[in-house]
Design a protein around this motif. Structure first.
Motif, mmCIF file in Angstrom:
data_model
loop_
_atom_site.group_PDB
_atom_site.id
_atom_site.type_symbol
_atom_site.label_atom_id
_atom_site.label_comp_id
_atom_site.label_asym_id
_atom_site.label_seq_id
_atom_site.Cartn_x
_atom_site.Cartn_y
_atom_site.Cartn_z
ATOM 1 N N LEU A 186 0.990 -1.400 -0.077
ATOM 2 C CA LEU A 186 -0.106 -0.013 0.035
ATOM 3 C C LEU A 186 0.904 1.332 -0.060
ATOM 4 O O LEU A 186 0.531 2.438 -0.634
ATOM 5 C CB LEU A 186 -0.983 -0.053 0.994
ATOM 6 N N ALA A 187 1.995 1.201 0.519
ATOM 7 C CA ALA A 187 2.941 2.249 0.650
ATOM 8 C C ALA A 187 3.684 2.477 -0.633
ATOM 9 O O ALA A 187 3.608 3.697 -1.314
ATOM 10 C CB ALA A 187 4.020 2.159 1.718
ATOM 11 N N LEU A 188 3.692 1.423 -1.504
ATOM 12 C CA LEU A 188 4.164 1.636 -2.862
ATOM 13 C C LEU A 188 2.904 2.220 -3.766
ATOM 14 O O LEU A 188 3.239 2.903 -4.500
ATOM 15 C CB LEU A 188 4.748 0.137 -3.265
ATOM 16 N N ALA A 189 1.926 1.662 -3.390
ATOM 17 C CA ALA A 189 0.799 2.262 -4.280
ATOM 18 C C ALA A 189 0.428 3.825 -3.896
ATOM 19 O O ALA A 189 0.296 4.643 -4.771
ATOM 20 C CB ALA A 189 -0.752 1.510 -3.856
ATOM 21 N N SER A 190 0.721 4.117 -2.724
ATOM 22 C CA SER A 190 0.864 5.782 -2.582
ATOM 23 C C SER A 190 1.745 6.498 -3.172
ATOM 24 O O SER A 190 1.426 7.554 -3.801
ATOM 25 C CB SER A 190 0.820 5.833 -0.938
ATOM 26 N N ILE A 206 0.897 11.615 -10.454
ATOM 27 C CA ILE A 206 0.727 13.366 -10.600
ATOM 28 C C ILE A 206 1.891 13.691 -11.366
ATOM 29 O O ILE A 206 1.994 14.830 -12.075
ATOM 30 C CB ILE A 206 0.609 13.668 -9.072
ATOM 31 N N ARG A 207 3.291 13.367 -10.894
ATOM 32 C CA ARG A 207 4.308 13.895 -11.580
ATOM 33 C C ARG A 207 4.452 13.532 -13.014
ATOM 34 O O ARG A 207 4.853 14.605 -13.959
ATOM 35 C CB ARG A 207 5.711 13.289 -11.029
ATOM 36 N N SER A 208 4.059 12.324 -13.479
ATOM 37 C CA SER A 208 4.139 12.042 -14.835
ATOM 38 C C SER A 208 3.114 13.097 -15.745
ATOM 39 O O SER A 208 3.447 13.528 -16.709
ATOM 40 C CB SER A 208 3.481 10.577 -15.034
ATOM 41 N N TYR A 209 1.788 13.214 -15.005
ATOM 42 C CA TYR A 209 0.895 14.078 -15.486
ATOM 43 C C TYR A 209 1.524 15.571 -15.913
ATOM 44 O O TYR A 209 1.414 16.063 -16.944
ATOM 45 C CB TYR A 209 -0.283 13.937 -14.891
ATOM 46 N N GLU A 210 2.094 16.234 -14.757
ATOM 47 C CA GLU A 210 2.523 17.503 -15.002
ATOM 48 C C GLU A 210 3.730 17.385 -16.066
ATOM 49 O O GLU A 210 3.900 18.282 -16.708
ATOM 50 C CB GLU A 210 2.868 17.907 -13.425
ATOM 51 N N ALA A 251 -6.134 -7.870 -4.103
ATOM 52 C CA ALA A 251 -4.949 -7.410 -3.916
ATOM 53 C C ALA A 251 -4.970 -6.141 -5.024
ATOM 54 O O ALA A 251 -4.647 -4.752 -4.609
ATOM 55 C CB ALA A 251 -3.758 -8.061 -4.182
ATOM 56 N N GLU A 252 -5.430 -6.338 -6.144
ATOM 57 C CA GLU A 252 -5.311 -5.121 -7.132
ATOM 58 C C GLU A 252 -6.299 -4.229 -6.802
ATOM 59 O O GLU A 252 -6.204 -2.888 -6.793
ATOM 60 C CB GLU A 252 -5.929 -5.775 -8.420
ATOM 61 N N GLY A 253 -7.328 -4.503 -6.317
ATOM 62 C CA GLY A 253 -8.560 -3.383 -5.741
ATOM 63 C C GLY A 253 -8.025 -2.692 -4.589
ATOM 64 O O GLY A 253 -7.936 -1.444 -4.948
ATOM 65 N N LEU A 254 -7.273 -3.142 -3.784
ATOM 66 C CA LEU A 254 -6.732 -2.534 -2.441
ATOM 67 C C LEU A 254 -5.521 -1.416 -3.230
ATOM 68 O O LEU A 254 -5.476 -0.220 -2.816
ATOM 69 C CB LEU A 254 -6.031 -3.360 -1.513
ATOM 70 N N ILE A 255 -4.572 -2.108 -4.203
ATOM 71 C CA ILE A 255 -3.626 -1.200 -4.600
ATOM 72 C C ILE A 255 -4.222 0.039 -5.380
ATOM 73 O O ILE A 255 -3.809 1.413 -5.072
ATOM 74 C CB ILE A 255 -2.698 -2.225 -5.264
ATOM 75 N N THR A 256 -5.206 -0.326 -6.140
ATOM 76 C CA THR A 256 -6.073 0.689 -6.952
ATOM 77 C C THR A 256 -6.591 1.838 -5.867
ATOM 78 O O THR A 256 -6.377 2.960 -6.205
ATOM 79 C CB THR A 256 -6.988 0.161 -8.011
ATOM 80 N N SER A 257 -7.119 1.235 -5.033
ATOM 81 C CA SER A 257 -7.750 2.321 -4.336
ATOM 82 C C SER A 257 -6.625 3.098 -3.622
ATOM 83 O O SER A 257 -6.910 4.438 -3.184
ATOM 84 C CB SER A 257 -8.672 1.484 -3.445
ATOM 85 N N ALA A 258 -5.597 2.635 -3.260
ATOM 86 C CA ALA A 258 -4.534 3.495 -2.427
ATOM 87 C C ALA A 258 -3.977 4.538 -3.403
ATOM 88 O O ALA A 258 -3.838 5.633 -2.972
ATOM 89 C CB ALA A 258 -3.409 2.781 -2.159
ATOM 90 N N VAL A 259 -3.752 4.217 -4.622
ATOM 91 C CA VAL A 259 -3.204 5.246 -5.720
ATOM 92 C C VAL A 259 -4.362 6.193 -5.916
ATOM 93 O O VAL A 259 -4.067 7.357 -6.086
ATOM 94 C CB VAL A 259 -3.014 4.477 -7.294
ATOM 95 N N VAL A 260 -5.649 5.818 -6.027
ATOM 96 C CA VAL A 260 -6.685 6.815 -6.426
ATOM 97 C C VAL A 260 -6.891 7.714 -5.223
ATOM 98 O O VAL A 260 -7.122 8.738 -5.412
ATOM 99 C CB VAL A 260 -8.007 6.008 -6.638
ATOM 100 N N ALA A 261 -6.808 7.235 -4.017
ATOM 101 C CA ALA A 261 -6.671 7.945 -2.866
ATOM 102 C C ALA A 261 -5.741 9.177 -2.821
ATOM 103 O O ALA A 261 -5.946 10.478 -2.529
ATOM 104 C CB ALA A 261 -6.864 7.139 -1.621
ATOM 105 N N THR A 262 -4.528 8.662 -2.955
ATOM 106 C CA THR A 262 -3.332 9.546 -3.292
ATOM 107 C C THR A 262 -3.471 10.382 -4.146
ATOM 108 O O THR A 262 -3.363 11.745 -3.657
ATOM 109 C CB THR A 262 -2.009 8.744 -3.445
ATOM 110 N N VAL A 263 -3.904 10.167 -5.228
ATOM 111 C CA VAL A 263 -4.308 11.161 -6.243
ATOM 112 C C VAL A 263 -5.366 12.432 -6.071
ATOM 113 O O VAL A 263 -5.228 13.579 -6.016
ATOM 114 C CB VAL A 263 -4.449 10.687 -7.733
#
Lengths: 254, 366
Positions: A187-191, A198-202, B243-255
């Motif tokens: 999950l940290a990697l996903a964050s 965002i950097r890629s978009y910009e 797993a993919e759902g959780l990872i997708t959710s984390a990325v979307v949340a950050t953005v």
């Protein structure tokens, strides 16, 4: 060199295959793959002849045996399902080496393993003799829509930069004492992936403005293709033509 | 089929890696990083590029017959050219598609640790659809699959139509549709996007797996029974999809937290302050249980693979069936008992594996 770490697949040499126009190599590789897949799976002689063709192409491309060992190993995970087929398959059973396996399952597994390996060989020969940017040039000359080929060009160009962004974030986290446990680190990697997006978009917006400032009007400039020499055409198309002949013969001669 | 078999391949890789002498990473890391296990440090990108290229498993040649491959290629081509035409008319934004495509390409290459000692890759279909919109996501993922086949020799060239259809068309469109439905169904709260993303990720992976099973039903060599393939594929992909759902959710949340205007799918949502996907996890869990339950009547009451193989090889005298005397008397109770047993068994196994790996690391001394 811009683009992905193509040294993994590209062999930096100057062989007759390296000098071929990329669109010829693409057409030849795709046609060869289709011919191999069309060959009757029980025709072992013709499949062996196809193997000789792939070997000849490898020689023409200046690829050594050691080069092959590592790249063909990459194909093994594909075939896990194939190795299970003789055991889970139905149909008449036969004895092979002390094991009782299903005959249709065995033939099906052979079909997948043999053809996937041959086609992987053809793909590796093409990837080894064609830099990634040339693959895109070839696709564009084969009438892939300009939008798609230009997008793919950007993908290859910026993939390294984005992977480096990920690596930099990881080093920054680790040097600040981050030690992730199993799924938490995912999950940290996903964050961090969100940040990199965002950097890629910009970066994409900046690249667009830079292109417009330099006169981008909707299409990227491309060099006109050199006229194709009949010798090049002959060299490139001889492999798939022979493979097609073998495919036809495998069905005619039983 | 982008993430199928990856548990096997990553297990294989872990075993192979443990047999090889460990090479140090190329940039010298500061001391807290010394001793990070490959699966604990999730982003070994620079050193793993060579190994990673072999791990994104797509359909090889020879797996599905020609007619089905051609039909899939025609379908994929139609969707691809339709998306390009739609993009060229509305907002081409070529460098954006390229950069976003590079991001998705890189995202597919990352190693995500998903269980004790194993790591996997995510397709990113739902993520691309949520962040970029359906048309751009279809173009991006199809191009990524195409490049993987031609430049990285990953996936059969004759199976390109099938791979592009499953990963480049079905996955993002299924993720997009699910996300839109979920966002409208959930209350209008900032956390809805993250919840919807979990469900969208799960459904996109299941849809791609189902696409593969459908293609196998139409044109695979019929040596293995369809039931076996169906249960194996969908069963494995339920876990992968979660797993993919959780990872997708984390990325979307950050953005959403930083630049909510970049999430094309979430234009109608309020600005986000906190994003905890609890509803989404609950919903995804429900979908997973429903999928597993739906599969149970399909799984055969006959001897399972291992006992039948053992019987064939003469290692056991008779092949025992899995049906117990209870099942005929009270099917509902035995069904729920089977589900509970399966869930408990999986949790026990995961816990055992994690405990074993932790103990192993402690013994090696970190």
């Amino acid at each position: 060199m811009s683009g992905i770490h193509a040294h993994v697949f590209l062999s930096h040499q100057n062989s007759p295959l390296h000098r071929l126009a990329p669109e010829l190599k693409l057409v030849a590789a795709i046609w060869f793959v289709l011919a191999v897949v069309a060959t009757r799976r029980e025709a072992l002689v013709f499949l062996a002849a196809d193997t000789v063709l792939v070997g000849a192409a490898a020689l023409a491309g200046g690829l050594s045996l050691g080069f092959w060992a590592r790249r063909l190993m990459l194909g093994i995970p594909f075939m896990l399902f194939a190795f299970l087929l003789p055991f889970v398959g139905k149909g008449p059973k036969i004895e092979i080496g002390g094991l009782t396996v299903s005959e249709p399952g065995l033939w099906a597994a052979w079909n997948i393993v043999a053809k996937a390996t041959l086609c992987l060989g053809a793909a590796v020969v093409m990837a080894a003799t064609t830099p990634p940017t040339d693959v895109l040039t070839g696709l564009e000359r084969l009438r892939l829509p300009h939008f798609a080929s230009a997008s793919a060009g950007f993908m290859l160009r910026y993939l390294d930069l984005i992977l480096d962004d990920f690596r930099r974030i990881r080093i920054a986290m680790v040097s600040r004492g981050y030690r992730g446990r199993w799924f938490g680190s995912a999950l940290a990697l996903a964050s961090s992936a969100g940040t990199v997006f965002i950097r890629s978009y910009e970066r994409g917006e900046r690249v667009y403005q830079a292109m417009v400032a330099r006169g981008y009007a909707g299409t990227m400039p491309t060099t006109p293709p050199a006229p194709v020499h009949p010798k090049q055409l002959g060299l490139a198309l001889s492999f798939p033509l022979l493979a097609s002949l073998f495919a036809v013969l495998s069905w005619v001669i039983r | 089929m982008g993430s199928s078999l990856e548990v096997f391949t990553s297990l294989w890789r872990v075993c192979a890696r443990s047999a090889q002498p460990r090479t140090p990473p190329s940039p010298p890391l500061p001391s807290p990083a010394r001793g990070l296990e490959p699966c604990q440090a999730p982003y070994l990108i620079a050193n793993d590029l060579q190994q990673n290229y072999g791990e994104a498993v797509h359909i090889p040649d020879g797996f599905i017959n020609g007619a089905t491959s051609l039909g899939a290629a025609a379908g994929a081509l139609t969707a691809f050219s339709g998306s390009i035409r739609r993009l060229s008319r509305s907002d081409p934004l070529l460098p954006l598609t390229g950069l976003a495509g590079a991001f998705i390409f890189a995202f597919q290459m990352l190693n995500f640790p998903v269980a004790a000692g194993t790591s996997g890759h995510v397709v990113g279909g739902a993520l691309a659809a949520i962040l970029l919109g359906p048309a751009r996501a279809v173009v991006t993922l199809s191009l990524v699959t195409l490049l993987q086949a031609l430049v990285l020799a990953d996936g059969g060239i004759s199976a390109l139509g099938l791979n592009v259809l499953n990963l480049g068309v079905v996955a993002p469109l299924a993720g997009w549709a699910t996300f839109q439905l979920a966002v409208r169904a959930l209350p209008r709260r900032p956390s809805s996007a993250a919840s919807a993303a979990v469900v969208a990720g799960l459904v996109s992976v299941l849809a791609a797996a189902f696409g593969l099973v459908g293609e196998y039903a139409l044109g695979g060599n019929q040596a293995a029974p369809l039931r076996t393939v169906l249960t194996a594929m969908l069963g494995a992909h339920v876990a992968v999809g979660l797993a993919e759902g959780l990872i997708t959710s984390a990325v979307v949340a950050t953005v959403l937290r930083v630049r909510p205007d970049l999430v094309r799918g979430g234009r109608q949502l309020a600005p986000v302050t906190q994003t905890s996907p609890t509803w989404g996890i609950a919903a995804a869990g429900v979908i997973a249980v429903v999928a597993v339950t739906a599969l149970l009547p399909w799984s055969s009451q006959d001897p399972d693979v291992f006992t039948s193989v053992a019987a064939d090889q003469g290692l056991v005298t008779t092949a025992p069936t899995t049906a117990s005397p209870d099942q005929t008397a009270n099917p509902t109770a035995s069904l729920s008992a089977t589900i509970v047993a399966g869930v408990l068994g999986t949790m026990l196994l995961a816990g055992f594996g994690t405990g074993l790996l932790t103990a192993f690391r402690k013994v090696r001394g970190k």
